[in-house]
Scaffold this motif. Structure first.
Motif, PDB file in Angstrom:
ATOM      1  N   GLU A  87      51.827 -19.651 -61.332  1.00  0.00           N
ATOM      2  CA  GLU A  87      50.662 -18.807 -61.062  1.00  0.00           C
ATOM      3  C   GLU A  87      50.706 -18.244 -59.647  1.00  0.00           C
ATOM      4  O   GLU A  87      50.287 -17.113 -59.404  1.00  0.00           O
ATOM      5  CB  GLU A  87      49.372 -19.598 -61.263  1.00  0.00           C
ATOM      6  CG  GLU A  87      48.982 -19.789 -62.709  1.00  0.00           C
ATOM      7  CD  GLU A  87      47.608 -20.406 -62.858  1.00  0.00           C
ATOM      8  OE1 GLU A  87      46.932 -20.607 -61.821  1.00  0.00           O
ATOM      9  OE2 GLU A  87      47.188 -20.672 -63.999  1.00  0.00           O
ATOM     10  N   SER A  88      51.230 -19.018 -58.714  1.00  0.00           N
ATOM     11  CA  SER A  88      51.302 -18.550 -57.328  1.00  0.00           C
ATOM     12  C   SER A  88      52.256 -17.368 -57.199  1.00  0.00           C
ATOM     13  O   SER A  88      51.982 -16.416 -56.455  1.00  0.00           O
ATOM     14  CB  SER A  88      51.731 -19.689 -56.402  1.00  0.00           C
ATOM     15  OG  SER A  88      53.004 -20.190 -56.779  1.00  0.00           O
ATOM     16  N   ALA A  89      53.381 -17.410 -57.933  1.00  0.00           N
ATOM     17  CA  ALA A  89      54.315 -16.284 -57.894  1.00  0.00           C
ATOM     18  C   ALA A  89      53.701 -15.054 -58.540  1.00  0.00           C
ATOM     19  O   ALA A  89      53.873 -13.925 -58.059  1.00  0.00           O
ATOM     20  CB  ALA A  89      55.612 -16.664 -58.608  1.00  0.00           C
ATOM     21  N   THR A  90      52.966 -15.249 -59.628  1.00  0.00           N
ATOM     22  CA  THR A  90      52.275 -14.128 -60.272  1.00  0.00           C
ATOM     23  C   THR A  90      51.222 -13.549 -59.337  1.00  0.00           C
ATOM     24  O   THR A  90      51.078 -12.325 -59.210  1.00  0.00           O
ATOM     25  CB  THR A  90      51.622 -14.591 -61.581  1.00  0.00           C
ATOM     26  OG1 THR A  90      52.613 -15.160 -62.440  1.00  0.00           O
ATOM     27  CG2 THR A  90      50.947 -13.428 -62.292  1.00  0.00           C
ATOM     28  N   ALA A  91      50.466 -14.432 -58.670  1.00  0.00           N
ATOM     29  CA  ALA A  91      49.445 -13.978 -57.728  1.00  0.00           C
ATOM     30  C   ALA A  91      50.073 -13.164 -56.593  1.00  0.00           C
ATOM     31  O   ALA A  91      49.483 -12.166 -56.135  1.00  0.00           O
ATOM     32  CB  ALA A  91      48.685 -15.175 -57.166  1.00  0.00           C
ATOM     33  N   ALA A  92      51.250 -13.570 -56.142  1.00  0.00           N
ATOM     34  CA  ALA A  92      51.925 -12.842 -55.054  1.00  0.00           C
ATOM     35  C   ALA A  92      52.243 -11.411 -55.479  1.00  0.00           C
ATOM     36  O   ALA A  92      52.098 -10.463 -54.687  1.00  0.00           O
ATOM     37  CB  ALA A  92      53.196 -13.574 -54.646  1.00  0.00           C
ATOM     38  N   ILE A  93      52.662 -11.237 -56.745  1.00  0.00           N
ATOM     39  CA  ILE A  93      52.942  -9.882 -57.231  1.00  0.00           C
ATOM     40  C   ILE A  93      51.664  -9.063 -57.316  1.00  0.00           C
ATOM     41  O   ILE A  93      51.617  -7.893 -56.910  1.00  0.00           O
ATOM     42  CB  ILE A  93      53.645  -9.942 -58.600  1.00  0.00           C
ATOM     43  CG1 ILE A  93      55.031 -10.580 -58.450  1.00  0.00           C
ATOM     44  CG2 ILE A  93      53.754  -8.559 -59.222  1.00  0.00           C
ATOM     45  CD1 ILE A  93      55.784 -10.730 -59.759  1.00  0.00           C
ATOM     46  N   PHE A  94      50.606  -9.674 -57.839  1.00  0.00           N
ATOM     47  CA  PHE A  94      49.323  -8.966 -57.915  1.00  0.00           C
ATOM     48  C   PHE A  94      48.847  -8.531 -56.530  1.00  0.00           C
ATOM     49  O   PHE A  94      48.413  -7.389 -56.334  1.00  0.00           O
ATOM     50  CB  PHE A  94      48.265  -9.852 -58.565  1.00  0.00           C
ATOM     51  CG  PHE A  94      48.437 -10.043 -60.055  1.00  0.00           C
ATOM     52  CD1 PHE A  94      49.158  -9.131 -60.809  1.00  0.00           C
ATOM     53  CD2 PHE A  94      47.874 -11.130 -60.694  1.00  0.00           C
ATOM     54  CE1 PHE A  94      49.319  -9.300 -62.188  1.00  0.00           C
ATOM     55  CE2 PHE A  94      48.012 -11.317 -62.064  1.00  0.00           C
ATOM     56  CZ  PHE A  94      48.746 -10.388 -62.809  1.00  0.00           C
ATOM     57  N   LEU A  95      48.917  -9.425 -55.565  1.00  0.00           N
ATOM     58  CA  LEU A  95      48.458  -9.116 -54.213  1.00  0.00           C
ATOM     59  C   LEU A  95      49.315  -8.027 -53.575  1.00  0.00           C
ATOM     60  O   LEU A  95      48.800  -7.179 -52.832  1.00  0.00           O
ATOM     61  CB  LEU A  95      48.461 -10.385 -53.351  1.00  0.00           C
ATOM     62  CG  LEU A  95      47.438 -11.454 -53.758  1.00  0.00           C
ATOM     63  CD1 LEU A  95      47.648 -12.729 -52.943  1.00  0.00           C
ATOM     64  CD2 LEU A  95      46.011 -10.937 -53.586  1.00  0.00           C
ATOM     65  N   SER A  96      50.610  -8.031 -53.878  1.00  0.00           N
ATOM     66  CA  SER A  96      51.479  -6.984 -53.333  1.00  0.00           C
ATOM     67  C   SER A  96      51.139  -5.622 -53.922  1.00  0.00           C
ATOM     68  O   SER A  96      51.441  -4.582 -53.333  1.00  0.00           O
ATOM     69  CB  SER A  96      52.948  -7.313 -53.603  1.00  0.00           C
ATOM     70  OG  SER A  96      53.245  -7.172 -54.980  1.00  0.00           O
ATOM     71  N   GLY A  97      50.522  -5.638 -55.100  1.00  0.00           N
ATOM     72  CA  GLY A  97      50.095  -4.383 -55.723  1.00  0.00           C
ATOM     73  C   GLY A  97      48.711  -3.951 -55.288  1.00  0.00           C
ATOM     74  O   GLY A  97      48.153  -2.997 -55.856  1.00  0.00           O
ATOM     75  N   GLY A  98      48.134  -4.634 -54.284  1.00  0.00           N
ATOM     76  CA  GLY A  98      46.832  -4.244 -53.749  1.00  0.00           C
ATOM     77  C   GLY A  98      45.640  -4.823 -54.475  1.00  0.00           C
ATOM     78  O   GLY A  98      44.513  -4.346 -54.307  1.00  0.00           O
ATOM     79  N   TRP A  99      45.846  -5.869 -55.275  1.00  0.00           N
ATOM     80  CA  TRP A  99      44.734  -6.470 -56.016  1.00  0.00           C
ATOM     81  C   TRP A  99      43.807  -7.217 -55.071  1.00  0.00           C
ATOM     82  O   TRP A  99      44.218  -7.747 -54.038  1.00  0.00           O
ATOM     83  CB  TRP A  99      45.260  -7.449 -57.062  1.00  0.00           C
ATOM     84  CG  TRP A  99      45.906  -6.811 -58.262  1.00  0.00           C
ATOM     85  CD1 TRP A  99      46.807  -5.789 -58.250  1.00  0.00           C
ATOM     86  CD2 TRP A  99      45.707  -7.160 -59.627  1.00  0.00           C
ATOM     87  NE1 TRP A  99      47.198  -5.485 -59.519  1.00  0.00           N
ATOM     88  CE2 TRP A  99      46.539  -6.313 -60.387  1.00  0.00           C
ATOM     89  CE3 TRP A  99      44.939  -8.109 -60.264  1.00  0.00           C
ATOM     90  CZ2 TRP A  99      46.608  -6.395 -61.783  1.00  0.00           C
ATOM     91  CZ3 TRP A  99      45.000  -8.191 -61.651  1.00  0.00           C
ATOM     92  CH2 TRP A  99      45.823  -7.335 -62.392  1.00  0.00           C
ATOM     93  N   ASN A 100      42.533  -7.278 -55.473  1.00  0.00           N
ATOM     94  CA  ASN A 100      41.549  -8.121 -54.796  1.00  0.00           C
ATOM     95  C   ASN A 100      40.615  -8.710 -55.860  1.00  0.00           C
ATOM     96  O   ASN A 100      40.848  -8.524 -57.064  1.00  0.00           O
ATOM     97  CB  ASN A 100      40.775  -7.342 -53.726  1.00  0.00           C
ATOM     98  CG  ASN A 100      40.165  -6.065 -54.280  1.00  0.00           C
ATOM     99  OD1 ASN A 100      39.741  -6.012 -55.437  1.00  0.00           O
ATOM    100  ND2 ASN A 100      40.105  -5.018 -53.457  1.00  0.00           N
ATOM    101  N   LEU A 101      39.561  -9.374 -55.425  1.00  0.00           N
ATOM    102  CA  LEU A 101      38.650 -10.012 -56.377  1.00  0.00           C
ATOM    103  C   LEU A 101      37.979  -8.980 -57.288  1.00  0.00           C
ATOM    104  O   LEU A 101      37.793  -9.228 -58.486  1.00  0.00           O
ATOM    105  CB  LEU A 101      37.597 -10.833 -55.635  1.00  0.00           C
ATOM    106  CG  LEU A 101      36.635 -11.656 -56.509  1.00  0.00           C
ATOM    107  CD1 LEU A 101      37.393 -12.624 -57.401  1.00  0.00           C
ATOM    108  CD2 LEU A 101      35.633 -12.408 -55.633  1.00  0.00           C
ATOM    109  N   LEU A 102      37.621  -7.808 -56.736  1.00  0.00           N
ATOM    110  CA  LEU A 102      37.022  -6.763 -57.559  1.00  0.00           C
ATOM    111  C   LEU A 102      37.992  -6.315 -58.657  1.00  0.00           C
ATOM    112  O   LEU A 102      37.587  -6.118 -59.809  1.00  0.00           O
ATOM    113  CB  LEU A 102      36.620  -5.571 -56.691  1.00  0.00           C
ATOM    114  CG  LEU A 102      36.144  -4.314 -57.436  1.00  0.00           C
ATOM    115  CD1 LEU A 102      34.906  -4.620 -58.275  1.00  0.00           C
ATOM    116  CD2 LEU A 102      35.872  -3.177 -56.458  1.00  0.00           C
ATOM    117  N   THR A 103      39.258  -6.148 -58.314  1.00  0.00           N
ATOM    118  CA  THR A 103      40.259  -5.761 -59.312  1.00  0.00           C
ATOM    119  C   THR A 103      40.318  -6.779 -60.439  1.00  0.00           C
ATOM    120  O   THR A 103      40.368  -6.424 -61.621  1.00  0.00           O
ATOM    121  CB  THR A 103      41.649  -5.638 -58.664  1.00  0.00           C
ATOM    122  OG1 THR A 103      41.571  -4.883 -57.462  1.00  0.00           O
ATOM    123  CG2 THR A 103      42.630  -4.970 -59.620  1.00  0.00           C
TER     124      THR A 103
END
Length: 477
Positions: A403-419
């Motif tokens: 999950e941490s690796a998946t989260a890293a990809i999401f965050l690199s794509g500009g994701w935040n809590l609203l997303t």
């Protein structure tokens, strides 16, 4: 004894004449005595004489609990929660095994065979990285949950509990201008919306059946549970201490599912007072006696009549979807892929509703099957952000165990809590998958109602996400 359904009037007269002959002149007295005897037996079972203790009755005792004004709904929610929990937990291991077999084992083998055959890179990618991987994801993610949910659902139906669910919810659906049996079709939608559309045949009224069909997409099907659970675990569970993360994540997912039920009532009410105006029809429901489920027959019919048929339809639509995903990521135009151009073009609108262009494109190309949304989002995020060393190339869908690796990809794509929040909402309120849309057309034979069923949820999804995004940003200052 003759089967009453097949006895003709002549046969009845013949039997009556035979009985009159056997009984003789006391025929009328004997007939009346038999009627009074039957009435007495019914009264003894149903009425307790004054001063006597009522006889214990299992069916009545259970009904006093499951149809109780105060306990009926909590028991119903508990039973459905148990079914969902067994489905999600029970599907994890077989889904992982199928993914390992079809994706981690067969896919490299097929790639090796393609290399040995000298297939050009584009044909190799189109067939194996696109069409085959899409099919493999759908089978591995969709088959185990359906193989668990449908038998469990049918067992509850055989036992006699599901008619009690319809009885409990009948008043709410009637107030919404719908039919009480919509409770059953909505519950079926939590397994698969396409199968639930077929199940709306139990509703006799064409108007109320259309309402059930149009609103069934608000039931969170098993193809959308993985998206909800993953996003909630990463972003919402990550906001609280580790020992509370699982509970908070589960509560968030359940909250989204409950919101879907609320939307079903709201949209049913709006439809029944507008384009499908009319009074709710009378709902006469005979509560069947409780009986032991026929386990082997239930498993067989659930797997053949529901699971495999629905899976086959999903696979048929998933294969061209995989081809489209690979093409959008690999066909270059003006120095960048079609996927990158669409993402750049749609980002302003997507940001306005609290999402991003990657999510919009993933939901467009993944219309055939919700099961491939997350692998598509990961692939497109890596492609658009130019991340190196992640994934297996453009157009190759993938998932990560961590999950941490998946989260890293999401965050690199500009994701935040609203997303994350708006993705969970959009996952609930968006267009049905292609299998469900096709099933709606097969059941209604109407392009008009199929179009309304497909477009109404996605328009609502955009409106809800826009509203949440604006309120979120105002609150953030």
């Amino acid at each position: 004894m003759k089967d009453e359904k097949n006895v003709t009037s002549d046969e009845l007269l013949s039997d009556a004449a035979k009985l009159r002959w056997e009984v003789g002149p006391n025929f009328h007295d004997t007939l009346m005595e038999a009627i009074y005897t039957d009435a007495s037996e019914i009264a003894n079972r149903s009425v307790t004489p004054s001063g006597e203790q009522p006889k214990f009755n299992w069916d009545r005792s259970i009904d006093n609990l499951v149809t109780s004004r105060w306990l009926g709904f909590p028991i119903m929610l508990f039973m459905l929660t148990v079914v969902f929990w067994l489905t999600i937990e029970g599907a994890n291991v077989p889904s992982a095994m199928l993914a390992s077999l079809l994706i981690d084992t067969f896919h490299p083998v097929l790639k090796g065979l393609a290399a040995d055959m000298g297939l050009p890179w584009w044909l190799d990618g189109f067939l194996l990285d696109g069409m085959y991987l899409s099919m493999a994801w759908v089978i591995s993610v969709m088959l185990p949950p359906m193989a668990i949910f449908f038998p469990l659902f049918t067992l509850l139906e055989d036992f006699g509990y599901l008619p009690r669910v319809a009885f409990n919810l009948d008043n709410l659906f009637r107030r919404a201008g719908a039919h009480g049996k919509q409770a059953l079709t909505m519950s079926m939608g939590f397994g698969c919306n396409a199968a639930a559309i077929v199940s709306t045949r139990v509703i006799d009224s064409p108007r109320e059946r259309l309402i059930a069909i149009i609103t069934n997409n608000f039931a969170l099907c098993n193809g959308r549970w993985p998206t909800q659970i993953l996003v909630a675990s990463i972003f919402i569970g990550g906001m609280v201490p580790a020992h509370l993360a699982g509970l908070v994540s589960a509560a968030a997912v359940v909250g989204v599912a409950v919101l879907g039920i609320v939307l079903s009532f709201v949209v049913s009410w709006v439809l029944s007072h507008s384009i499908l105006k009319g009074e709710a029809s009378a709902f006469s429901l005979e509560l069947p006696p409780y009986r032991p489920p026929r386990i082997l027959q239930t498993i067989y019919t659930s797997l053949i009549d529901r699971t495999l048929i629905v899976l086959w339809r999903a696979v048929v639509f998933a294969i061209p979807a995989g081809a489209a995903i690979w093409l959008t990521a690999n066909v270059q135009f003006g120095g960048s892929s079609l996927a990158e151009q669409f993402i750049d073009w749609s980002n302003p609108f997507a940001f306005m509703i609290g999402l991003n262009g990657v999510i919009l494109l993933a939901y467009i190309v993944a219309i055939p099957a919700n099961e491939i949304v997350i692998p598509t989002i990961l692939m497109l995020t890596v492609l658009s952000s130019g991340m190196a060393g992640v994934g297996e190339g453009a157009g190759v869908m993938f998932e990560l165990e961590s999950e941490s690796a998946t989260a890293a990809i999401f965050l690199s794509g500009g994701w935040n809590l609203l997303t994350a929040v708006n993705l969970m909402l959009f996952s609930l309120v968006h267009n049905p998958c292609s299998t469900t849309i096709y099933t709606i057309w097969k059941e209604t034979k109407s392009g008009k109602w199929t179009t309304i069923s497909a477009l109404l949820p996605v328009v609502m999804g955009f409106v809800i996400c826009f509203f949440v995004a604006q309120v979120w940003r105002l609150a953030a200052g």
